[in-house]
Design a protein around this motif. Structure first.
Motif, PDB file in Angstrom:
ATOM      1  N   MET A  33       0.829  -1.208   0.000  1.00 27.97           N
ATOM      2  CA  MET A  33       0.000   0.000   0.000  1.00 27.97           C
ATOM      3  C   MET A  33       0.864   1.259   0.000  1.00 27.97           C
ATOM      4  N   PHE A  34       1.905   1.288   0.837  1.00 26.46           N
ATOM      5  CA  PHE A  34       2.777   2.458   0.897  1.00 26.46           C
ATOM      6  C   PHE A  34       3.520   2.652  -0.421  1.00 26.46           C
ATOM      7  N   ARG A  35       3.972   1.553  -1.032  1.00 29.44           N
ATOM      8  CA  ARG A  35       4.656   1.656  -2.327  1.00 29.44           C
ATOM      9  C   ARG A  35       3.727   2.242  -3.389  1.00 29.44           C
ATOM     10  N   ALA A  36       2.492   1.782  -3.416  1.00 25.36           N
ATOM     11  CA  ALA A  36       1.523   2.282  -4.403  1.00 25.36           C
ATOM     12  C   ALA A  36       1.256   3.775  -4.176  1.00 25.36           C
ATOM     13  N   GLY A  37       1.186   4.187  -2.934  1.00 26.02           N
ATOM     14  CA  GLY A  37       0.930   5.588  -2.624  1.00 26.02           C
ATOM     15  C   GLY A  37       2.108   6.501  -2.856  1.00 26.02           C
ATOM     16  N   SER A  38       3.297   5.937  -2.957  1.00 28.66           N
ATOM     17  CA  SER A  38       4.493   6.761  -3.152  1.00 28.66           C
ATOM     18  C   SER A  38       5.048   6.662  -4.570  1.00 28.66           C
ATOM     19  N   MET A  71       8.333   5.123   1.776  1.00 28.20           N
ATOM     20  CA  MET A  71       9.164   4.183   2.535  1.00 28.20           C
ATOM     21  C   MET A  71      10.652   4.484   2.444  1.00 28.20           C
ATOM     22  N   THR A  72      11.051   5.381   1.507  1.00 33.87           N
ATOM     23  CA  THR A  72      12.473   5.699   1.372  1.00 33.87           C
ATOM     24  C   THR A  72      12.676   7.195   1.165  1.00 33.87           C
ATOM     25  N   ASP A  73      13.862   7.671   1.512  1.00 33.96           N
ATOM     26  CA  ASP A  73      14.208   9.071   1.280  1.00 33.96           C
ATOM     27  C   ASP A  73      14.308   9.370  -0.214  1.00 33.96           C
ATOM     28  N   ILE A  74      14.642   8.384  -1.015  1.00 38.14           N
ATOM     29  CA  ILE A  74      14.731   8.575  -2.472  1.00 38.14           C
ATOM     30  C   ILE A  74      13.355   8.962  -3.017  1.00 38.14           C
ATOM     31  N   LEU A  76      10.899  10.302  -1.329  1.00 39.96           N
ATOM     32  CA  LEU A  76      10.546  11.607  -0.779  1.00 39.96           C
ATOM     33  C   LEU A  76      11.274  12.725  -1.501  1.00 39.96           C
ATOM     34  N   ASP A  77      12.536  12.494  -1.875  1.00 37.90           N
ATOM     35  CA  ASP A  77      13.288  13.507  -2.605  1.00 37.90           C
ATOM     36  C   ASP A  77      12.671  13.755  -3.985  1.00 37.90           C
ATOM     37  N   GLU A  78      12.192  12.693  -4.613  1.00 37.28           N
ATOM     38  CA  GLU A  78      11.493  12.829  -5.897  1.00 37.28           C
ATOM     39  C   GLU A  78      10.254  13.709  -5.731  1.00 37.28           C
ATOM     40  N   ALA A  79       9.496  13.478  -4.675  1.00 30.26           N
ATOM     41  CA  ALA A  79       8.297  14.281  -4.407  1.00 30.26           C
ATOM     42  C   ALA A  79       8.677  15.725  -4.093  1.00 30.26           C
ATOM     43  N   ARG A  80       9.719  15.924  -3.282  1.00 31.90           N
ATOM     44  CA  ARG A  80      10.156  17.276  -2.902  1.00 31.90           C
ATOM     45  C   ARG A  80      10.527  18.093  -4.133  1.00 31.90           C
ATOM     46  N   LYS A  81      11.266  17.486  -5.048  1.00 33.44           N
ATOM     47  CA  LYS A  81      11.691  18.197  -6.261  1.00 33.44           C
ATOM     48  C   LYS A  81      10.490  18.622  -7.115  1.00 33.44           C
ATOM     49  N   LYS A  82       9.467  17.799  -7.148  1.00 35.07           N
ATOM     50  CA  LYS A  82       8.263  18.135  -7.915  1.00 35.07           C
ATOM     51  C   LYS A  82       7.440  19.215  -7.211  1.00 35.07           C
ATOM     52  N   ILE A  83       7.325  19.113  -5.898  1.00 29.54           N
ATOM     53  CA  ILE A  83       6.434  19.984  -5.138  1.00 29.54           C
ATOM     54  C   ILE A  83       7.021  21.372  -4.881  1.00 29.54           C
ATOM     55  N   LYS A  84       8.305  21.471  -4.670  1.00 26.37           N
ATOM     56  CA  LYS A  84       8.939  22.750  -4.299  1.00 26.37           C
ATOM     57  C   LYS A  84       8.504  23.899  -5.214  1.00 26.37           C
ATOM     58  N   THR A 104       7.275  12.463   4.857  1.00 25.51           N
ATOM     59  CA  THR A 104       7.426  11.525   5.967  1.00 25.51           C
ATOM     60  C   THR A 104       7.946  10.171   5.518  1.00 25.51           C
ATOM     61  N   ASN A 105       9.103   9.796   6.068  1.00 26.33           N
ATOM     62  CA  ASN A 105       9.676   8.476   5.830  1.00 26.33           C
ATOM     63  C   ASN A 105       9.082   7.544   6.887  1.00 26.33           C
ATOM     64  N   ILE A 106       8.209   6.678   6.444  1.00 26.17           N
ATOM     65  CA  ILE A 106       7.478   5.789   7.346  1.00 26.17           C
ATOM     66  C   ILE A 106       8.425   4.834   8.076  1.00 26.17           C
ATOM     67  N   MET A 107       9.399   4.314   7.357  1.00 28.53           N
ATOM     68  CA  MET A 107      10.298   3.318   7.945  1.00 28.53           C
ATOM     69  C   MET A 107      11.230   3.937   8.992  1.00 28.53           C
ATOM     70  N   ASP A 108      11.733   5.150   8.722  1.00 30.56           N
ATOM     71  CA  ASP A 108      12.650   5.818   9.654  1.00 30.56           C
ATOM     72  C   ASP A 108      11.921   6.643  10.712  1.00 30.56           C
ATOM     73  N   GLU A 109      10.595   6.811  10.529  1.00 37.04           N
ATOM     74  CA  GLU A 109       9.798   7.641  11.421  1.00 37.04           C
ATOM     75  C   GLU A 109      10.404   9.043  11.543  1.00 37.04           C
ATOM     76  N   THR A 110      10.658   9.643  10.378  1.00 35.95           N
ATOM     77  CA  THR A 110      11.231  10.978  10.290  1.00 35.95           C
ATOM     78  C   THR A 110      10.460  11.776   9.246  1.00 35.95           C
ATOM     79  N   THR A 111      10.208  13.041   9.548  1.00 33.93           N
ATOM     80  CA  THR A 111       9.587  13.949   8.585  1.00 33.93           C
ATOM     81  C   THR A 111      10.594  15.012   8.195  1.00 33.93           C
ATOM     82  N   TYR A 112      10.658  15.281   6.906  1.00 33.04           N
ATOM     83  CA  TYR A 112      11.443  16.378   6.363  1.00 33.04           C
ATOM     84  C   TYR A 112      10.417  17.451   6.009  1.00 33.04           C
TER      85      TYR A 112
END
Length: 159
Positions: A33-38, A71-74, A76-84, A104-112
């Protein structure tokens, strides 16, 4: 995967019971589910931003918070570059002063936390005492907008 502070023991019990009835592996299902959403490759910045966006009115301050989980910072970085580049449009279309994107990196429990608008950096720094690095504030242990981010923003705005 029961990592959010909004998850209750009753939620976990219900999910485990339903997974047993359905004959599925709960961990594998959650990861799928997380992979599909990301999968951000085929989505526009506006689609990614608006999949989980809420506006808040605290005193005289109007701001919005979008949350993107992966699930990964990679991813999230893809999303950040699009959204910024979209943040300016989000401010205008929602008539708000500030906007934040929780990456939010679900696995690391960290939000950028990606800020936008006048005063956004100041609010993030006052609420968390964090420093801007690579356009974001790293908030370890923060995964919930409702229980973790917004209460700290409210406290900082009321000082």
């Amino acid at each position: 995967m029961f990592r959010s502070p909004t998850c209750t023991p009753a939620d976990e019990d219900a999910a485990r019971s339903l997974a047993e009835i359905a004959g599925i592996d709960l961990t594998k299902h959650a990861k799928a589910m997380f992979r599909a959403g990301s999968d951000f490759g085929s989505k526009s910045a506006e689609e990614i931003f608006n999949q989980d966006f809420k506006v808040f009115h605290i005193g005289q301050t109007d701001f919005g918070v979008a949350q993107i989980s992966a699930m990964t910072d990679i991813e999230l970085d893809e999303a950040r570059k699009k959204i910024k580049p979209y943040l300016g449009d989000a401010l205008k279309s929602n008539s708000i002063q500030m906007v934040f994107v929780m990456l939010t990196n679900i696995m690391d429990e960290t939000t950028y936390l990606l800020p936008g608008g006048d005063g956004a950096d100041r609010l993030a720094e006052e609420a968390y005492g964090a420093e801007l690095s690579d356009e974001t504030y790293e908030l370890k242990g923060v995964v919930s907008r409702k229980k973790q981010l917004i209460p700290k923003f409210i406290a900082a705005l009321q000082r």
